[in-house]
Design a protein around this motif. Structure first.
Motif, PDB file in Angstrom:
ATOM      1  N   LEU A 224     118.990  75.036 -68.087  1.00 13.96           N
ATOM      2  CA  LEU A 224     119.319  73.627 -67.859  1.00 13.96           C
ATOM      3  C   LEU A 224     118.138  72.866 -67.263  1.00 13.96           C
ATOM      4  CD1 LEU A 224     122.972  73.908 -66.515  1.00 13.96           C
ATOM      5  CD2 LEU A 224     122.238  72.942 -68.703  1.00 13.96           C
ATOM      6  N   ILE A 225     117.459  73.479 -66.300  1.00 13.53           N
ATOM      7  CA  ILE A 225     116.304  72.812 -65.678  1.00 13.53           C
ATOM      8  C   ILE A 225     115.178  72.654 -66.691  1.00 13.53           C
ATOM      9  CG2 ILE A 225     114.505  73.049 -63.920  1.00 13.53           C
ATOM     10  CD1 ILE A 225     116.637  74.373 -62.134  1.00 13.53           C
ATOM     11  N   ALA A 226     114.924  73.682 -67.504  1.00 13.88           N
ATOM     12  CA  ALA A 226     113.859  73.603 -68.510  1.00 13.88           C
ATOM     13  C   ALA A 226     114.152  72.505 -69.520  1.00 13.88           C
ATOM     14  CB  ALA A 226     113.697  74.946 -69.213  1.00 13.88           C
ATOM     15  N   ARG A 227     115.409  72.391 -69.954  1.00 10.50           N
ATOM     16  CA  ARG A 227     115.767  71.340 -70.908  1.00 10.50           C
ATOM     17  C   ARG A 227     115.665  69.958 -70.273  1.00 10.50           C
ATOM     18  NH1 ARG A 227     121.130  72.158 -73.847  1.00 10.50           N
ATOM     19  NH2 ARG A 227     120.406  70.224 -74.765  1.00 10.50           N
ATOM     20  N   ALA A 228     115.917  69.854 -68.969  1.00  8.72           N
ATOM     21  CA  ALA A 228     115.819  68.565 -68.283  1.00  8.72           C
ATOM     22  C   ALA A 228     114.364  68.155 -68.080  1.00  8.72           C
ATOM     23  CB  ALA A 228     116.532  68.637 -66.936  1.00  8.72           C
ATOM     24  N   ILE A 229     113.481  69.134 -67.891  1.00 10.95           N
ATOM     25  CA  ILE A 229     112.069  68.833 -67.647  1.00 10.95           C
ATOM     26  C   ILE A 229     111.363  68.391 -68.928  1.00 10.95           C
ATOM     27  CG2 ILE A 229     109.841  69.887 -67.069  1.00 10.95           C
ATOM     28  CD1 ILE A 229     111.290  71.491 -64.928  1.00 10.95           C
ATOM     29  N   LEU A 230     111.634  69.070 -70.038  1.00 11.57           N
ATOM     30  CA  LEU A 230     110.950  68.757 -71.282  1.00 11.57           C
ATOM     31  C   LEU A 230     111.547  67.517 -71.934  1.00 11.57           C
ATOM     32  CD1 LEU A 230     110.303  72.176 -73.001  1.00 11.57           C
ATOM     33  CD2 LEU A 230     108.667  70.626 -72.007  1.00 11.57           C
ATOM     34  N   PRO A 231     110.696  66.587 -72.356  1.00 11.85           N
ATOM     35  CA  PRO A 231     111.212  65.406 -73.043  1.00 11.85           C
ATOM     36  C   PRO A 231     111.629  65.750 -74.470  1.00 11.85           C
ATOM     37  CG  PRO A 231     108.830  65.345 -72.996  1.00 11.85           C
ATOM     38  CD  PRO A 231     109.254  66.551 -72.198  1.00 11.85           C
ATOM     39  N   GLY A 232     112.409  64.892 -75.053  1.00 12.88           N
ATOM     40  CA  GLY A 232     112.822  65.102 -76.433  1.00 12.88           C
ATOM     41  C   GLY A 232     114.244  65.606 -76.531  1.00 12.88           C
TER      42      GLY A 232
ATOM     43  N   PRO B 132     113.190  83.322 -54.667  1.00 11.52           N
ATOM     44  CA  PRO B 132     112.951  81.929 -55.069  1.00 11.52           C
ATOM     45  C   PRO B 132     111.788  81.801 -56.046  1.00 11.52           C
ATOM     46  CG  PRO B 132     113.312  82.053 -52.713  1.00 11.52           C
ATOM     47  CD  PRO B 132     113.235  83.471 -53.221  1.00 11.52           C
ATOM     48  N   SER B 133     110.743  82.569 -55.849  1.00 10.93           N
ATOM     49  CA  SER B 133     109.623  82.500 -56.786  1.00 10.93           C
ATOM     50  C   SER B 133     110.026  83.021 -58.159  1.00 10.93           C
ATOM     51  CB  SER B 133     108.437  83.304 -56.253  1.00 10.93           C
ATOM     52  OG  SER B 133     108.789  84.673 -56.116  1.00 10.93           O
ATOM     53  N   GLY B 134     110.975  83.944 -58.204  1.00 14.22           N
ATOM     54  CA  GLY B 134     111.465  84.439 -59.485  1.00 14.22           C
ATOM     55  C   GLY B 134     112.245  83.378 -60.234  1.00 14.22           C
ATOM     56  N   ILE B 135     112.972  82.552 -59.517  1.00 11.92           N
ATOM     57  CA  ILE B 135     113.711  81.466 -60.154  1.00 11.92           C
ATOM     58  C   ILE B 135     112.738  80.436 -60.712  1.00 11.92           C
ATOM     59  CG2 ILE B 135     115.343  79.591 -59.735  1.00 11.92           C
ATOM     60  CD1 ILE B 135     116.691  81.481 -57.699  1.00 11.92           C
ATOM     61  N   ILE B 136     111.690  80.143 -59.968  1.00 11.88           N
ATOM     62  CA  ILE B 136     110.664  79.213 -60.453  1.00 11.88           C
ATOM     63  C   ILE B 136     109.993  79.775 -61.697  1.00 11.88           C
ATOM     64  CG2 ILE B 136     108.444  78.151 -59.887  1.00 11.88           C
ATOM     65  CD1 ILE B 136     109.479  78.031 -56.960  1.00 11.88           C
ATOM     66  N   MET B 137     109.675  81.067 -61.675  1.00 16.28           N
ATOM     67  CA  MET B 137     109.061  81.689 -62.849  1.00 16.28           C
ATOM     68  C   MET B 137     110.052  81.734 -64.015  1.00 16.28           C
ATOM     69  SD  MET B 137     105.944  82.146 -62.272  1.00 16.28           S
ATOM     70  CE  MET B 137     105.480  83.149 -63.665  1.00 16.28           C
ATOM     71  N   SER B 138     111.336  81.821 -63.738  1.00 16.95           N
ATOM     72  CA  SER B 138     112.343  81.777 -64.796  1.00 16.95           C
ATOM     73  C   SER B 138     112.333  80.422 -65.484  1.00 16.95           C
ATOM     74  CB  SER B 138     113.733  82.047 -64.227  1.00 16.95           C
ATOM     75  OG  SER B 138     113.823  83.335 -63.717  1.00 16.95           O
ATOM     76  N   VAL B 139     112.215  79.365 -64.710  1.00 16.87           N
ATOM     77  CA  VAL B 139     112.154  78.018 -65.283  1.00 16.87           C
ATOM     78  C   VAL B 139     110.873  77.857 -66.097  1.00 16.87           C
ATOM     79  CG1 VAL B 139     111.980  75.558 -64.737  1.00 16.87           C
ATOM     80  CG2 VAL B 139     113.606  76.995 -63.508  1.00 16.87           C
TER      81      VAL B 139
ATOM     82  N   LEU C 289     111.001  77.411 -74.771  1.00 13.55           N
ATOM     83  CA  LEU C 289     111.471  76.184 -75.406  1.00 13.55           C
ATOM     84  C   LEU C 289     110.351  75.509 -76.186  1.00 13.55           C
ATOM     85  CD1 LEU C 289     114.020  74.500 -75.693  1.00 13.55           C
ATOM     86  CD2 LEU C 289     113.354  73.250 -73.655  1.00 13.55           C
ATOM     87  N   LEU C 290     109.147  75.505 -75.647  1.00 11.06           N
ATOM     88  CA  LEU C 290     108.010  74.943 -76.378  1.00 11.06           C
ATOM     89  C   LEU C 290     107.704  75.742 -77.639  1.00 11.06           C
ATOM     90  CD1 LEU C 290     105.594  74.030 -73.435  1.00 11.06           C
ATOM     91  CD2 LEU C 290     106.769  72.443 -74.978  1.00 11.06           C
TER      92      LEU C 290
END
Length: 88
Positions: free
Chosen positions: A15-23, A61-68, A75-76
Motif C-alpha cells: 500500500l505504501i509503495a503504491r501510494a509513493i509511486l505516481p500513476g 523498523p529498518s526491515g519494514i523500510i526495506m520492504s517498502v 512495482l517499477l
C-alpha cells in the motif's frame, strides 16, 4: 516472523509503495499484498547485504523500510515490463 505477520507487513508495504509511486496501478488488494510480500523478500535480501546481525526474517523498523523500498523496485519493474509489452 510468522506467516500472518509476513502477510500484514506485505500488505502495508504494498500500500505504501503504491501510494509513493505516481500513476495508475490497476491491482486489487490481493495483488497489492503479493507485491508487498515480494518486495519484503527483495528488501530483506538487500538489507542482509549490509548487515550480518540477527536473523534474516526478524521484524525490525529498518526491515519494514526495506520492504517498502523492495516493493517500489518490484512495482517499477512490473510497470516497465507492462509498458514494453504494450508498445512492442
Amino acid at each position: 516472523m510468522g506467516i500472518l505477520a509476513f502477510i500484514v507487513v506485505g500488505l502495508i508495504a504494498g500500500l505504501i509503495a503504491r501510494a509513493i509511486l505516481p500513476g495508475r496501478q490497476s491491482m486489487g488488494l490481493l495483488a497489492t499484498t503479493l507485491l508487498g510480500m515480494v518486495g519484503s523478500l527483495v528488501g530483506g535480501l538487500i538489507g542482509s547485504l549490509f548487515s550480518r546481525n540477527g536473523r534474516l526474517f526478524d521484524l525490525h523498523p529498518s526491515g519494514i523500510i526495506m520492504s517498502v523500498i523492495g516493493a517500489i523496485v518490484v512495482l517499477l519493474l512490473v510497470g516497465a515490463a507492462g509498458r514494453r509489452r504494450v508498445h512492442a
